[in-house]
Design a protein around this motif. Structure first.
Motif, PDB file in Angstrom:
ATOM      1  N   ASP A 165     -40.335 -20.122 -11.442  1.00  0.00           N
ATOM      2  CA  ASP A 165     -39.530 -21.273 -11.865  1.00  0.00           C
ATOM      3  C   ASP A 165     -40.407 -22.142 -12.756  1.00  0.00           C
ATOM      4  N   THR A 198     -27.720 -27.077  -6.130  1.00  0.00           N
ATOM      5  CA  THR A 198     -28.870 -27.156  -5.251  1.00  0.00           C
ATOM      6  C   THR A 198     -29.229 -28.610  -4.949  1.00  0.00           C
ATOM      7  N   CYS A 220     -30.665 -24.638 -12.725  1.00  0.00           N
ATOM      8  CA  CYS A 220     -29.823 -24.064 -11.668  1.00  0.00           C
ATOM      9  C   CYS A 220     -28.349 -24.164 -12.036  1.00  0.00           C
ATOM     10  N   PHE A 280     -31.450 -14.320  -8.889  1.00  0.00           N
ATOM     11  CA  PHE A 280     -32.296 -15.498  -8.651  1.00  0.00           C
ATOM     12  C   PHE A 280     -33.696 -15.186  -9.142  1.00  0.00           C
ATOM     13  N   THR A 324     -26.371 -15.021 -12.866  1.00  0.00           N
ATOM     14  CA  THR A 324     -27.666 -15.693 -12.876  1.00  0.00           C
ATOM     15  C   THR A 324     -27.543 -17.115 -12.320  1.00  0.00           C
ATOM     16  N   THR A 325     -27.801 -17.260 -11.040  1.00  0.00           N
ATOM     17  CA  THR A 325     -27.770 -18.590 -10.428  1.00  0.00           C
ATOM     18  C   THR A 325     -28.929 -19.446 -10.914  1.00  0.00           C
ATOM     19  N   LYS A 326     -30.065 -18.825 -11.230  1.00  0.00           N
ATOM     20  CA  LYS A 326     -31.218 -19.522 -11.809  1.00  0.00           C
ATOM     21  C   LYS A 326     -32.090 -18.516 -12.528  1.00  0.00           C
ATOM     22  N   GLN A 355     -33.887 -22.862  -1.598  1.00  0.00           N
ATOM     23  CA  GLN A 355     -32.849 -22.589  -2.595  1.00  0.00           C
ATOM     24  C   GLN A 355     -32.093 -21.300  -2.271  1.00  0.00           C
ATOM     25  N   ILE A 356     -32.798 -20.273  -1.872  1.00  0.00           N
ATOM     26  CA  ILE A 356     -32.120 -19.030  -1.501  1.00  0.00           C
ATOM     27  C   ILE A 356     -31.262 -19.248  -0.263  1.00  0.00           C
ATOM     28  N   LEU A 360     -27.970 -20.642  -1.287  1.00  0.00           N
ATOM     29  CA  LEU A 360     -27.074 -19.613  -1.816  1.00  0.00           C
ATOM     30  C   LEU A 360     -26.502 -18.737  -0.716  1.00  0.00           C
ATOM     31  N   THR A 396     -38.538 -22.261  -2.853  1.00  0.00           N
ATOM     32  CA  THR A 396     -37.817 -21.009  -3.104  1.00  0.00           C
ATOM     33  C   THR A 396     -36.989 -20.617  -1.887  1.00  0.00           C
TER      34      THR A 396
END
Length: 473
Positions: A188, A143, A139, A184, A131-133, A227-228, A231, A224
């Motif tokens: 949020d 990030t 987070c 992810f 679970t990255t977030k 952030q992806i 990753l 979003t």
């Protein structure tokens, strides 16, 4: 000056559990998507086939909520099944402020991903999803989009050289050829562009009318996306993008729509062949389905994975009750016999380690897999799938069938004869009992295979949980 709520005493922490076990289990059973759309990208198809061969993976939920041994994220969501207890429970705003302030106390000094990887590998696991977030927005990776993260100077663990725990976990598991999955959350609840402080949140959805404030939702889309992209570009090869929060979807009645096509195209540009799991959202971006805390009654005609907790909770809690090793082995057998993968969930503690019982269960499963794993890894389902307490798989080349005789006790006791159906088998060349050198005799007649078990191994065979007969055809 920052007001510190500190780490609560154990008694108070126990009171803060957001909901009881039964509520958590009921909430955790997600409906599966019913309209599967197979991917067309050859690289995705190839990776999906590789993923199906793995059959057994590790799922880890971890975040600041572990300080309160709290159900992951959900205690800050104002929905009617959440029950808040403890010193902050009477006032939602005070409770949420205290929850978000946990960042200032999160310091998992026992963090050692190599220890986890060693135990997971010994258990027979082949891939990991981390679970990255989660929905609360905290987070577990470095990030640049928010300071609500484990690497922030607001978080004590940021001083640790391994503070970017997502990178450390992925690197540790990748070194031993694990497939890597990044969980992810699409929603949020920390983001001002999802839960805007101008309005109080009413449920898990965005707390403002997206149509009235399109520029705010556009900012959330961009947030979003970025952030992806972080990753997908800063954490080495990624095999699976495991997206949660299915109420944010292309057909959202509340217009909570992300540019999934743009996100996935970007992600696959950086990670060719990436498996995308936009869970519970039917369509081209749900490359496999994810029944939660449940096992389908029969094989499904598409790739699927049961995500299930080892205990009762996704989150580490000192009050958890873990499934027995025999139950876990039987669960794995059932799932694989029906063509699925098992993603088994455990939660690291606030200090950064698993409970001793987790290691013991993994050790037990590993000893069983050392003997029987060939009928699990790389296997495919085969009719009749199961008969009474016997479950079937076959090798990919279809030259070997495996019949798993599940036991009602930890120590396997076999009858003098074991009989079951075999379909489309004209001849049996050899039958062996995995983990035993005993020579077996058998009879194949009218689609029924009868195996005669020597008396000396009927009760003293040294096998635990389930015995596997290998049938070469």
């Amino acid at each position: 000056m920052r007001k510190s709520f500190g780490v609560l005493p154990l008694l108070v922490a126990c009171m803060l559990m957001g909901k009881d076990v039964s509520a958590q289990q009921n909430e955790g059973v997600h409906e599966m998507s019913k309209d599967y759309q197979a991917p067309k990208d050859p690289l995705v198809i190839r990776k999906l086939s590789k993923w199906q061969d793995q059959r057994f993976g590790l799922f880890m939920h971890w975040g600041t909520y572990t300080l309160w041994e709290e159900v992951e994220s959900w205690s800050i969501c104002p929905v009617d099944w959440v029950v808040r207890k403890g010193p902050y429970s009477e006032d939602y705003n005070v409770y949420r402020a205290a929850y978000e302030n946990l960042q200032h106390d999160f310091n998992p000094v026992d963090f050692n991903p190599e220890k986890w990887e060693k135990a997971a590998k010994a258990a027979g696991m082949k891939y990991v999803v981390f679970t990255t977030k989660h929905h609360d927005g905290f987070c577990m990776f470095d990030t640049k989009e928010t300071d609500y993260k484990i690497t922030s100077t607001n978080t004590p663990f940021s001083k640790n050289p391994r503070s970017n725990v997502t990178k450390e976990i992925f690197d540790a598991f990748r070194k031993d050829s694990f497939m890597i999955g990044a969980y992810f959350s699409k929603p949020d609840w920390h983001s001002q562009d999802y839960w805007w402080k101008y309005y109080p949140p009413a449920d898990e959805h965005a707390n403002y009318d997206v149509k009235k404030f399109p520029e705010r939702w556009k900012r959330f889309n961009d947030y979003t996306y970025r952030q992806i992209e972080e990753l997908m570009t800063g954490y080495g090869p990624i095999d699976i993008l495991w997206l949660d929060g299915g109420w944010v979807r292309t057909n959202s009645k509340r217009n909570e729509i992300l540019d999934m096509k743009g996100i996935v195209n970007m992600a696959r540009t950086h990670q060719p062949g990436l498996i995308v799991v936009d869970r519970t959202v039917p369509g081209e971006f749900e490359n496999y389905t994810t029944p939660e805390q449940s096992i389908p009654d029969k094989p499904l005609p598409y790739p699927w994975e049961t995500c299930m907790t080892m205990g009762n909770s996704w989150t580490h809690t000192s009050r958890d009750e873990f499934k027995s090793s025999r139950t876990l082995v039987e669960t794995l057998i059932k799932i694989v016999s029906r063509g699925g993968n098992l993603l088994l969930g455990v939660g690291p503690s606030a200090k950064g380690d698993w409970a001793p019982d987790v290691y013991k269960r993994m050790e037990d499963m590993g000893k069983w897999m050392d003997i029987n794993g060939e009928g699990i890894h790389g296997s495919r389902p085969v009719a009749p799938y199961s008969e009474k307490n016997i479950y079937f798989t076959q090798s990919k080349d279809q030259h070997s069938l495996y019949a798993f005789y599940t036991s009602e006790t930890d120590e396997v006791k076999l009858p003098a004869e074991v009989t079951f159906s075999v379909q489309d088998v004209k001849k049996v060349n050899k039958v062996t009992l995995l983990g035993s050198k005993a020579k077996l005799q058998w009879t194949l007649k009218d689609g029924q295979l009868t195996i005669r078990v020597p008396k000396n191994i009927q009760e003293k065979n040294g096998l635990k949980y389930s015995a596997a007969f290998k049938i070469n055809v």
